[in-house]
Write a protein that holds these residues in place. Structure first.
Motif, PDB file in Angstrom:
ATOM      1  N   ILE A  24       0.843  -1.208   0.000  1.00  0.00           N
ATOM      2  CA  ILE A  24       0.000   0.000   0.000  1.00  0.00           C
ATOM      3  C   ILE A  24       0.872   1.250   0.000  1.00  0.00           C
ATOM      4  O   ILE A  24       0.569   2.241  -0.663  1.00  0.00           O
ATOM      5  CB  ILE A  24      -1.026  -0.010   1.166  1.00  0.00           C
ATOM      6  CG1 ILE A  24      -2.129   1.022   0.902  1.00  0.00           C
ATOM      7  CG2 ILE A  24      -0.390   0.303   2.500  1.00  0.00           C
ATOM      8  CD1 ILE A  24      -2.972   0.726  -0.297  1.00  0.00           C
ATOM      9  N   TRP A  49      -3.127  -1.728  -5.939  1.00  0.00           N
ATOM     10  CA  TRP A  49      -4.299  -1.867  -5.048  1.00  0.00           C
ATOM     11  C   TRP A  49      -4.696  -3.325  -4.930  1.00  0.00           C
ATOM     12  O   TRP A  49      -5.070  -3.792  -3.867  1.00  0.00           O
ATOM     13  CB  TRP A  49      -5.489  -1.040  -5.588  1.00  0.00           C
ATOM     14  CG  TRP A  49      -5.350   0.419  -5.291  1.00  0.00           C
ATOM     15  CD1 TRP A  49      -4.945   1.391  -6.139  1.00  0.00           C
ATOM     16  CD2 TRP A  49      -5.606   1.056  -4.029  1.00  0.00           C
ATOM     17  NE1 TRP A  49      -4.916   2.619  -5.520  1.00  0.00           N
ATOM     18  CE2 TRP A  49      -5.325   2.435  -4.201  1.00  0.00           C
ATOM     19  CE3 TRP A  49      -6.029   0.611  -2.780  1.00  0.00           C
ATOM     20  CZ2 TRP A  49      -5.462   3.367  -3.185  1.00  0.00           C
ATOM     21  CZ3 TRP A  49      -6.177   1.555  -1.764  1.00  0.00           C
ATOM     22  CH2 TRP A  49      -5.882   2.907  -1.976  1.00  0.00           C
ATOM     23  N   SER A  52      -2.301  -5.017  -2.541  1.00  0.00           N
ATOM     24  CA  SER A  52      -2.568  -4.568  -1.164  1.00  0.00           C
ATOM     25  C   SER A  52      -3.782  -5.311  -0.617  1.00  0.00           C
ATOM     26  O   SER A  52      -3.783  -5.803   0.520  1.00  0.00           O
ATOM     27  CB  SER A  52      -2.849  -3.068  -1.121  1.00  0.00           C
ATOM     28  OG  SER A  52      -1.807  -2.366  -1.727  1.00  0.00           O
ATOM     29  N   PHE A  53      -4.819  -5.404  -1.469  1.00  0.00           N
ATOM     30  CA  PHE A  53      -6.038  -6.085  -1.025  1.00  0.00           C
ATOM     31  C   PHE A  53      -5.766  -7.566  -0.738  1.00  0.00           C
ATOM     32  O   PHE A  53      -6.054  -8.059   0.337  1.00  0.00           O
ATOM     33  CB  PHE A  53      -7.147  -5.939  -2.075  1.00  0.00           C
ATOM     34  CG  PHE A  53      -8.117  -7.077  -2.068  1.00  0.00           C
ATOM     35  CD1 PHE A  53      -8.956  -7.295  -0.972  1.00  0.00           C
ATOM     36  CD2 PHE A  53      -8.178  -7.982  -3.135  1.00  0.00           C
ATOM     37  CE1 PHE A  53      -9.835  -8.381  -0.946  1.00  0.00           C
ATOM     38  CE2 PHE A  53      -9.046  -9.066  -3.100  1.00  0.00           C
ATOM     39  CZ  PHE A  53      -9.878  -9.260  -2.004  1.00  0.00           C
ATOM     40  N   PHE A  87      -9.588  -2.064   6.152  1.00  0.00           N
ATOM     41  CA  PHE A  87      -8.520  -1.921   5.145  1.00  0.00           C
ATOM     42  C   PHE A  87      -8.744  -2.882   3.968  1.00  0.00           C
ATOM     43  O   PHE A  87      -8.690  -2.502   2.802  1.00  0.00           O
ATOM     44  CB  PHE A  87      -7.158  -2.193   5.798  1.00  0.00           C
ATOM     45  CG  PHE A  87      -6.006  -2.208   4.826  1.00  0.00           C
ATOM     46  CD1 PHE A  87      -5.397  -1.027   4.434  1.00  0.00           C
ATOM     47  CD2 PHE A  87      -5.545  -3.410   4.277  1.00  0.00           C
ATOM     48  CE1 PHE A  87      -4.340  -1.042   3.522  1.00  0.00           C
ATOM     49  CE2 PHE A  87      -4.495  -3.430   3.364  1.00  0.00           C
ATOM     50  CZ  PHE A  87      -3.898  -2.244   2.994  1.00  0.00           C
ATOM     51  N   ILE A  90     -11.888  -1.777   1.850  1.00  0.00           N
ATOM     52  CA  ILE A  90     -11.684  -0.552   1.065  1.00  0.00           C
ATOM     53  C   ILE A  90     -10.684  -0.784  -0.066  1.00  0.00           C
ATOM     54  O   ILE A  90     -10.914  -0.341  -1.199  1.00  0.00           O
ATOM     55  CB  ILE A  90     -11.259   0.610   1.984  1.00  0.00           C
ATOM     56  CG1 ILE A  90     -12.463   0.999   2.851  1.00  0.00           C
ATOM     57  CG2 ILE A  90     -10.780   1.810   1.171  1.00  0.00           C
ATOM     58  CD1 ILE A  90     -12.205   2.062   3.848  1.00  0.00           C
ATOM     59  N   THR A  91      -9.605  -1.515   0.199  1.00  0.00           N
ATOM     60  CA  THR A  91      -8.662  -1.773  -0.903  1.00  0.00           C
ATOM     61  C   THR A  91      -9.341  -2.610  -1.985  1.00  0.00           C
ATOM     62  O   THR A  91      -9.121  -2.397  -3.180  1.00  0.00           O
ATOM     63  CB  THR A  91      -7.392  -2.510  -0.410  1.00  0.00           C
ATOM     64  OG1 THR A  91      -7.786  -3.603   0.414  1.00  0.00           O
ATOM     65  CG2 THR A  91      -6.469  -1.592   0.357  1.00  0.00           C
ATOM     66  N   SER A 112      -9.529   8.761  -0.400  1.00  0.00           N
ATOM     67  CA  SER A 112      -9.314   7.320  -0.198  1.00  0.00           C
ATOM     68  C   SER A 112      -7.859   7.035   0.167  1.00  0.00           C
ATOM     69  O   SER A 112      -7.580   6.166   1.006  1.00  0.00           O
ATOM     70  CB  SER A 112      -9.761   6.514  -1.415  1.00  0.00           C
ATOM     71  OG  SER A 112      -9.042   6.953  -2.558  1.00  0.00           O
ATOM     72  N   ASN A 113      -6.931   7.772  -0.434  1.00  0.00           N
ATOM     73  CA  ASN A 113      -5.517   7.599  -0.046  1.00  0.00           C
ATOM     74  C   ASN A 113      -5.319   7.851   1.446  1.00  0.00           C
ATOM     75  O   ASN A 113      -4.657   7.074   2.153  1.00  0.00           O
ATOM     76  CB  ASN A 113      -4.625   8.570  -0.821  1.00  0.00           C
ATOM     77  CG  ASN A 113      -4.433   8.112  -2.266  1.00  0.00           C
ATOM     78  OD1 ASN A 113      -4.869   7.019  -2.628  1.00  0.00           O
ATOM     79  ND2 ASN A 113      -3.821   8.963  -3.086  1.00  0.00           N
ATOM     80  N   VAL A 116      -7.062   5.101   3.657  1.00  0.00           N
ATOM     81  CA  VAL A 116      -6.352   3.818   3.655  1.00  0.00           C
ATOM     82  C   VAL A 116      -5.027   3.929   4.422  1.00  0.00           C
ATOM     83  O   VAL A 116      -4.647   3.029   5.177  1.00  0.00           O
ATOM     84  CB  VAL A 116      -6.121   3.337   2.201  1.00  0.00           C
ATOM     85  CG1 VAL A 116      -5.120   2.200   2.170  1.00  0.00           C
ATOM     86  CG2 VAL A 116      -7.431   2.875   1.617  1.00  0.00           C
ATOM     87  N   LEU A 119      -5.879   3.835   8.082  1.00  0.00           N
ATOM     88  CA  LEU A 119      -6.262   2.489   8.522  1.00  0.00           C
ATOM     89  C   LEU A 119      -5.035   1.588   8.718  1.00  0.00           C
ATOM     90  O   LEU A 119      -4.926   0.899   9.732  1.00  0.00           O
ATOM     91  CB  LEU A 119      -7.215   1.849   7.500  1.00  0.00           C
ATOM     92  CG  LEU A 119      -8.655   2.368   7.524  1.00  0.00           C
ATOM     93  CD1 LEU A 119      -9.469   1.758   6.381  1.00  0.00           C
ATOM     94  CD2 LEU A 119      -9.312   2.042   8.867  1.00  0.00           C
ATOM     95  N   ILE A 120      -4.115   1.628   7.747  1.00  0.00           N
ATOM     96  CA  ILE A 120      -2.959   0.726   7.879  1.00  0.00           C
ATOM     97  C   ILE A 120      -2.080   1.153   9.066  1.00  0.00           C
ATOM     98  O   ILE A 120      -1.522   0.316   9.780  1.00  0.00           O
ATOM     99  CB  ILE A 120      -2.135   0.652   6.569  1.00  0.00           C
ATOM    100  CG1 ILE A 120      -1.234  -0.604   6.548  1.00  0.00           C
ATOM    101  CG2 ILE A 120      -1.249   1.866   6.357  1.00  0.00           C
ATOM    102  CD1 ILE A 120      -1.960  -1.841   6.183  1.00  0.00           C
TER     103      ILE A 120
END
Ligand code: HEC
Length: 450
Positions: A24, A49, A52-53, A87, A90-91, A112-113, A116, A119-120
């Protein structure tokens, strides 16, 4: 078998979580730093993305297995768990929207950046606290040195050391900080409830928590002192006990694991004493009786007593509250002693030697509560005088050489709780009597010349 596979995958969680963090951050950097985005840059971001997801997804499943083993606190897991899931979701959504070529506005992109990234960070931070202990981040900042000395001890230090107990002040606070969250009445993992002394001794499903006198048979000691790599090590999450905490726990169990072992008992053991002194900034050396006295200075008027020059006297301390007094006449009378009772609280040392003192005159001395050293040698005294000295509450040292005292007095000496030293050569006691007394009262020193 299946359970073991789950457990193994769970143990991979702390390793795998670094993947979504890396992906991410890389994706966000490409997104922010490359201003003009042609199609291949866009494709790289979309793939970013996705990775990351998917890595987040795998990490969260492994995390689920790990959380299932009860080794973490519900309250700690919660935030970590839900921000982690958020996280992943959203990813996933952003990857989908990008893959389907939705036209995302600049502000949507920016928000969104930020979300995220937040969150991380939160997920990572709480995850870190679970593995490395609460406050792990702040702990190593060099200029933020924390004061580790427990405040309870510092305030109690002003009071008598005798009222500080090893369990209550050194051991229980450690349990409270590092164990109680998982071992309490409501939530007693392994059947162990550590909120009460009796339950700590009793232990959990596997038996005795503490075996008094034997640390190696005490499950609680074993679990905190084994290698941290072992699965059974306690606490399973957070900061382990420090070296001195383990050492004090061991000493306490070795010495009977009593609820009321006073701190002063540590004195007898050089190693543990210096450890505690160093860690808690205490001075555990034994204070002499005089140091413990806290008397008001002597009233000047009362010193009139000495006007007749029957006594030599001096103060033992700079506050002028403790007196050393010596009779200097040839023959002491009832009047002379009665005079002294005016100063009864302040006379600490008294010398009435060699002045034809009679047994009966000593009856006055029961009124001297702080008298610690009495010298009445070289008088024609008998065992009767010892009965009077018995009533001097704080008598530590008694000098009765050159008197008629016999073995009969030993009975009374053994009842005088504070007595430390008796001088009695040239009296009527026998070597046998002394021998017998010494074996029964090893703490009292006899200076007999026999
Ligand atoms: C994060 C939760 C957690 C913390 C904190 C924790 N424990 Fe445990 N403890 C467990 C779990 C779960 C078990 C049951 C599984 C096992 O025996 O390993 C357990 C079991 C035990 C047992 C075995 C009980 C029995 O009779 O089977 C002992 C002893 C023990 N813990 C001592 C401690 C001590 C001492 C501390 C503090 C230094 C501590 N634990 C902190 C979770 C925790």
């Amino acid at each position: 078998m299946v359970l073991e596979i789950f457990e193994f995958l769970g143990s991979l969680h702390p390793l795998v979580v670094h993947l979504p963090i890396g992906f991410i951050i890389l994706t966000l950097l490409v997104n922010i730093l490359i201003k003009t985005k042609n199609n291949s840059v866009k494709r790289i971001i979309t793939i970013g993305w996705f990775f990351s997801f998917i890595s987040g997804f795998i990490a969260s499943i492994f995390g689920w297995f790990l959380g299932d083993n009860n080794y973490y606190l519900e309250s700690q897991i919660n935030i970590h768990k839900w921000t982690g899931f958020a996280f992943v979701i959203i990813t996933f959504l952003i990857w989908m929207l990008r893959a389907l070529n939705f036209n995302l506005s600049k502000s949507f992109n920016r928000i969104s950046n930020i979300v995220v990234f937040a969150l991380i960070s939160i997920t990572g931070h709480f995850g870190g606290e679970m593995t490395h202990g609460k406050g792990y981040l702040v702990k190593s900042i060099p200029f933020l040195k924390q004061n580790k000395i427990p405040t309870v001890l510092l305030t109690e230090k002003e009071n008598s050391l005798d009222s500080i107990y090893v369990y209550e002040n050194l051991i229980y606070p450690v349990f409270e900080e590092k164990c109680i969250a998982c071992h309490n009445k409501k939530d007693a993992h392994g059947g162990l409830n550590m909120s009460k002394f009796e339950n700590i001794i009793k232990g959990g499903n596997s038996g005795l928590g503490i075996q008094k006198g034997n640390p190696y048979k005490s499950l609680i000691y074993k679990r905190v002192s084994m290698s941290q790599n072992e699965a059974n090590f306690m606490p399973p999450a957070g900061t382990p006990l420090s070296f001195d905490q383990v050492a004090i726990l061991k000493w306490w169990i070795d010495n009977g694991a009593k609820l009321k072992t006073p701190l002063t008992k540590l004195r007898n053991d050089e190693n543990i004493r210096s450890l505690v002194e160093e860690n808690y900034k205490l001075d555990l050396r034994e204070k002499s009786y005089i140091e413990t006295l806290n008397l008001a200075p002597v009233d000047e008027n009362k010193l009139e007593v000495f006007k007749e020059e029957k006594y030599h006297w001096r103060f033992l301390d700079s506050e002028k509250s403790l007196l050393d007094v010596k009779f200097i006449g040839k023959k002491i009378t009832r009047n002379d002693i009665e005079l002294l009772t005016k100063l009864k609280d302040n006379v600490i040392w008294l010398n009435l030697s060699n002045c034809q003192l009679k047994d009966e005159l000593l009856s006055f001395l029961s009124q001297f509560p702080n008298l610690a050293r009495l010298r009445i040698q070289n008088n024609n005294l008998t065992d009767k005088c010892i009965i009077y000295t018995m009533d001097i509450k704080n008598l530590r040292e008694l000098n009765i050489y050159g008197t008629q005292v016999t073995d009969a007095s030993f009975n009374i000496f053994s009842k005088m709780k504070k007595l430390e030293k008796i001088f009695l050569w040239n009296s009527k006691v026998t070597p046998l009597g002394i021998q017998k007394f010494k074996t029964q009262n090893p703490a009292i020193e006899i200076i007999s010349g026999l």
